[in-house]
Design an enzyme around this catalytic site. Sequence first.
Site, PDB file in Angstrom:
ATOM      1  N   LYS A 121     -16.672   2.989  -4.169  1.00  0.00           N
ATOM      2  CA  LYS A 121     -16.915   4.433  -4.129  1.00  0.00           C
ATOM      3  C   LYS A 121     -17.312   4.963  -5.508  1.00  0.00           C
ATOM      4  CE  LYS A 121     -16.506   5.097   0.136  1.00  0.00           C
ATOM      5  NZ  LYS A 121     -17.607   5.652   0.936  1.00  0.00           N
ATOM      6  N   SER A 179     -14.214   8.845  -2.560  1.00  0.00           N
ATOM      7  CA  SER A 179     -12.827   8.749  -2.109  1.00  0.00           C
ATOM      8  C   SER A 179     -11.843   8.965  -3.245  1.00  0.00           C
ATOM      9  CB  SER A 179     -12.598   7.358  -1.519  1.00  0.00           C
ATOM     10  OG  SER A 179     -11.227   7.113  -1.316  1.00  0.00           O
ATOM     11  N   TYR A 190     -12.370  -1.334  -2.703  1.00  0.00           N
ATOM     12  CA  TYR A 190     -12.972  -0.219  -1.962  1.00  0.00           C
ATOM     13  C   TYR A 190     -13.228   0.957  -2.920  1.00  0.00           C
ATOM     14  CZ  TYR A 190     -12.706   4.106   0.779  1.00  0.00           C
ATOM     15  OH  TYR A 190     -12.913   5.368   1.280  1.00  0.00           O
ATOM     16  N   ASN A 239     -21.726  -2.899   2.801  1.00  0.00           N
ATOM     17  CA  ASN A 239     -21.729  -1.617   3.532  1.00  0.00           C
ATOM     18  C   ASN A 239     -21.701  -0.401   2.621  1.00  0.00           C
ATOM     19  OD1 ASN A 239     -21.560  -2.568   6.387  1.00  0.00           O
ATOM     20  ND2 ASN A 239     -19.710  -3.541   5.574  1.00  0.00           N
TER      21      ASN A 239
HETATM   22  N1  LIG Z   1     -11.028   9.321   6.575  1.00  0.00           N
HETATM   23  C1  LIG Z   1     -10.614   9.563   5.302  1.00  0.00           C
HETATM   24  O1  LIG Z   1      -9.502  10.088   5.076  1.00  0.00           O
HETATM   25  C2  LIG Z   1     -11.501   9.232   4.144  1.00  0.00           C
HETATM   26  C3  LIG Z   1     -12.792   8.749   4.302  1.00  0.00           C
HETATM   27  N2  LIG Z   1     -13.593   8.510   3.217  1.00  0.00           N
HETATM   28  C4  LIG Z   1     -14.955   8.022   3.365  1.00  0.00           C
HETATM   29  O2  LIG Z   1     -15.628   8.786   4.340  1.00  0.00           O
HETATM   30  C5  LIG Z   1     -16.543   7.973   5.060  1.00  0.00           C
HETATM   31  C6  LIG Z   1     -16.237   8.054   6.544  1.00  0.00           C
HETATM   32  O3  LIG Z   1     -14.911   7.587   6.743  1.00  0.00           O
HETATM   33  P1  LIG Z   1     -14.238   7.611   8.183  1.00  0.00           P
HETATM   34  O4  LIG Z   1     -14.982   8.536   9.058  1.00  0.00           O
HETATM   35  O5  LIG Z   1     -12.793   7.795   7.981  1.00  0.00           O
HETATM   36  O6  LIG Z   1     -14.482   6.117   8.633  1.00  0.00           O
HETATM   37  P2  LIG Z   1     -14.760   5.581  10.104  1.00  0.00           P
HETATM   38  O7  LIG Z   1     -14.584   4.100  10.061  1.00  0.00           O
HETATM   39  O8  LIG Z   1     -14.009   6.367  11.101  1.00  0.00           O
HETATM   40  O9  LIG Z   1     -16.303   5.913  10.285  1.00  0.00           O
HETATM   41  C7  LIG Z   1     -17.291   5.208   9.606  1.00  0.00           C
HETATM   42  C8  LIG Z   1     -18.516   5.160  10.500  1.00  0.00           C
HETATM   43  O10 LIG Z   1     -19.555   4.510   9.787  1.00  0.00           O
HETATM   44  C9  LIG Z   1     -20.129   3.520  10.615  1.00  0.00           C
HETATM   45  N3  LIG Z   1     -20.570   2.435   9.747  1.00  0.00           N
HETATM   46  C10 LIG Z   1     -19.808   1.631   8.974  1.00  0.00           C
HETATM   47  N4  LIG Z   1     -20.583   0.778   8.300  1.00  0.00           N
HETATM   48  C11 LIG Z   1     -21.857   1.059   8.657  1.00  0.00           C
HETATM   49  C12 LIG Z   1     -23.106   0.498   8.294  1.00  0.00           C
HETATM   50  N5  LIG Z   1     -23.205  -0.539   7.452  1.00  0.00           N
HETATM   51  N6  LIG Z   1     -24.225   1.041   8.828  1.00  0.00           N
HETATM   52  C13 LIG Z   1     -24.137   2.076   9.709  1.00  0.00           C
HETATM   53  N7  LIG Z   1     -22.980   2.627  10.107  1.00  0.00           N
HETATM   54  C14 LIG Z   1     -21.860   2.112   9.578  1.00  0.00           C
HETATM   55  C15 LIG Z   1     -19.025   3.082  11.581  1.00  0.00           C
HETATM   56  O11 LIG Z   1     -19.572   2.550  12.786  1.00  0.00           O
HETATM   57  C16 LIG Z   1     -18.260   4.370  11.782  1.00  0.00           C
HETATM   58  O12 LIG Z   1     -18.725   5.110  12.894  1.00  0.00           O
HETATM   59  C17 LIG Z   1     -16.388   6.561   4.514  1.00  0.00           C
HETATM   60  O13 LIG Z   1     -17.410   6.322   3.576  1.00  0.00           O
HETATM   61  C18 LIG Z   1     -15.034   6.590   3.836  1.00  0.00           C
HETATM   62  O14 LIG Z   1     -14.980   5.662   2.772  1.00  0.00           O
HETATM   63  C19 LIG Z   1     -13.147   8.730   1.939  1.00  0.00           C
HETATM   64  C20 LIG Z   1     -11.880   9.162   1.723  1.00  0.00           C
HETATM   65  C21 LIG Z   1     -10.950   9.459   2.799  1.00  0.00           C
HETATM   66  O1  LIG Z   2     -10.550   6.605   1.148  1.00  0.00           O
HETATM   67  C1  LIG Z   2      -9.695   6.597   2.008  1.00  0.00           C
HETATM   68  O2  LIG Z   2      -8.535   7.253   1.761  1.00  0.00           O
HETATM   69  C2  LIG Z   2      -7.656   7.624   2.827  1.00  0.00           C
HETATM   70  C3  LIG Z   2      -6.306   7.943   2.219  1.00  0.00           C
HETATM   71  O3  LIG Z   2      -5.816   6.811   1.517  1.00  0.00           O
HETATM   72  P1  LIG Z   2      -4.363   6.233   1.766  1.00  0.00           P
HETATM   73  O4  LIG Z   2      -4.267   5.059   0.838  1.00  0.00           O
HETATM   74  O5  LIG Z   2      -3.413   7.320   1.410  1.00  0.00           O
HETATM   75  O6  LIG Z   2      -4.277   5.878   3.227  1.00  0.00           O
HETATM   76  C4  LIG Z   2      -7.562   6.492   3.846  1.00  0.00           C
HETATM   77  O7  LIG Z   2      -6.707   6.864   4.909  1.00  0.00           O
HETATM   78  C5  LIG Z   2      -8.966   6.199   4.346  1.00  0.00           C
HETATM   79  O8  LIG Z   2      -8.972   5.162   5.295  1.00  0.00           O
HETATM   80  C6  LIG Z   2      -9.815   5.758   3.188  1.00  0.00           C
HETATM   81  O9  LIG Z   2     -11.162   5.605   3.612  1.00  0.00           O
END
Ligand SMILES: NC(=O)C1=CN([C@@H]2O[C@H](COP(=O)(O)OP(=O)(O)OC[C@H]3O[C@@H](n4cnc5c(N)ncnc54)[C@H](O)[C@@H]3O)[C@@H](O)[C@H]2O)C=CC1
Ligand SMILES: O=C1O[C@H](COP(=O)(O)O)[C@@H](O)[C@H](O)[C@H]1O
Length: 264
Positions: free
Chosen positions: A156, A115, A152, A90
């Site tokens: 990234k 990340s 993970y 992914n």
């Molecule tokens: N939420 C956070 O605090 C952080 C998020 N990120 C990064 O930001 C991005 C988004 O994270 P979130 O919105 O929190 O995650 P999330 O899980 O809420 O959203 C991810 C979305 O991507 C879609 N998805 C996953 N794999 C897929 C694939 N192979 N093909 C098409 N769609 C796919 C899922 O259906 C989902 O809607 C990720 O890459 C994550 O690693 C990085 C650091 C922190």
């Molecule tokens: O990259 C990500 O980081 C956030 C924050 O990390 P955490 O270890 O403090 O929870 C995480 O919540 C998120 O799922 C992840 O995609």
Amino acid sequence: MSKPVLLTGAGGRVGQAVLRGIGSEYDWRLLDREPLASDRVPDRVSAADRYVADVTDFEAVREAMEGVEAVIHLAGDPRTDAPWDSVLRNNIDGTRTIFEAAVDADVERVAFASSNHAVGHYETDERTPGMYRSDDDYRLDGTEFPRPSNLYGVSKATGELLGRFYHDEYGIDVVCVRIGNLTRSHPPREYERGQAMWLSHRDCAHLFDRCLRADYGFEIVYGISDNDRKYYSIERAREVLGYDPRDNSAEYTFEGDPMDGDDG
Ligand SMILES: NC(=O)C1=CN([C@@H]2O[C@H](COP(=O)(O)OP(=O)(O)OC[C@H]3O[C@@H](n4cnc5c(N)ncnc54)[C@H](O)[C@@H]3O)[C@@H](O)[C@H]2O)C=CC1
Ligand SMILES: O=C1O[C@H](COP(=O)(O)O)[C@@H](O)[C@H](O)[C@H]1O
């Protein structure tokens, strides 16, 4: 921006923060492997601009990429304990597919969701928990070598390297945003590390807006709000992107309630 912006992972937490913040400012092409409920889609986005597809499917991604101006690539497995087979597919293969399709479609700009976990092992036993506190001046600024905290994080850091390669080889503008911890109306509760790297929804939307509008070649920036506790510098994001965050976890108690009692 006259042409659409492709947003992958549009249905997720970050994607929804972006769409709720700047959904009316662009023509969007939305891609997610899960169908998006209508309340997750800005009004102006037609059915034809919604793609239910996997980012590892080159043909589907290439079709979604046709005629777009820029890509915000968020789709992937966000779990910090995600197994290798999932992040390999992914996150790493998916990100390579995005860049390949961007080259093929002559798309000139990709903003990639990296990340904090790409650099999590800078948080050594000696530095923590002091580095999470506002009186500590330790800063990572984006020029440091990755030190991932888990597989993970390795995925990234690899996405950032893919961005570096596709920028150098094909001239695509690439910004890698090392996102901290995204929550909406309050910082993570009773969690020093999370409060240090809080990214509010409105600052997240503003940051990706700047990623779409600013001039740059290849950049790695930190995506956090202007938290007093920060150990990530946001100077590069300010300087190159014009990022001007409005939120600060210090405006909330450690338990996550607004200092002034306003629920904001
Ligand atoms: N939420 C956070 O605090 C952080 C998020 N990120 C990064 O930001 C991005 C988004 O994270 P979130 O919105 O929190 O995650 P999330 O899980 O809420 O959203 C991810 C979305 O991507 C879609 N998805 C996953 N794999 C897929 C694939 N192979 N093909 C098409 N769609 C796919 C899922 O259906 C989902 O809607 C990720 O890459 C994550 O690693 C990085 C650091 C922190
Ligand atoms: O990259 C990500 O980081 C956030 C924050 O990390 P955490 O270890 O403090 O929870 C995480 O919540 C998120 O799922 C992840 O995609």
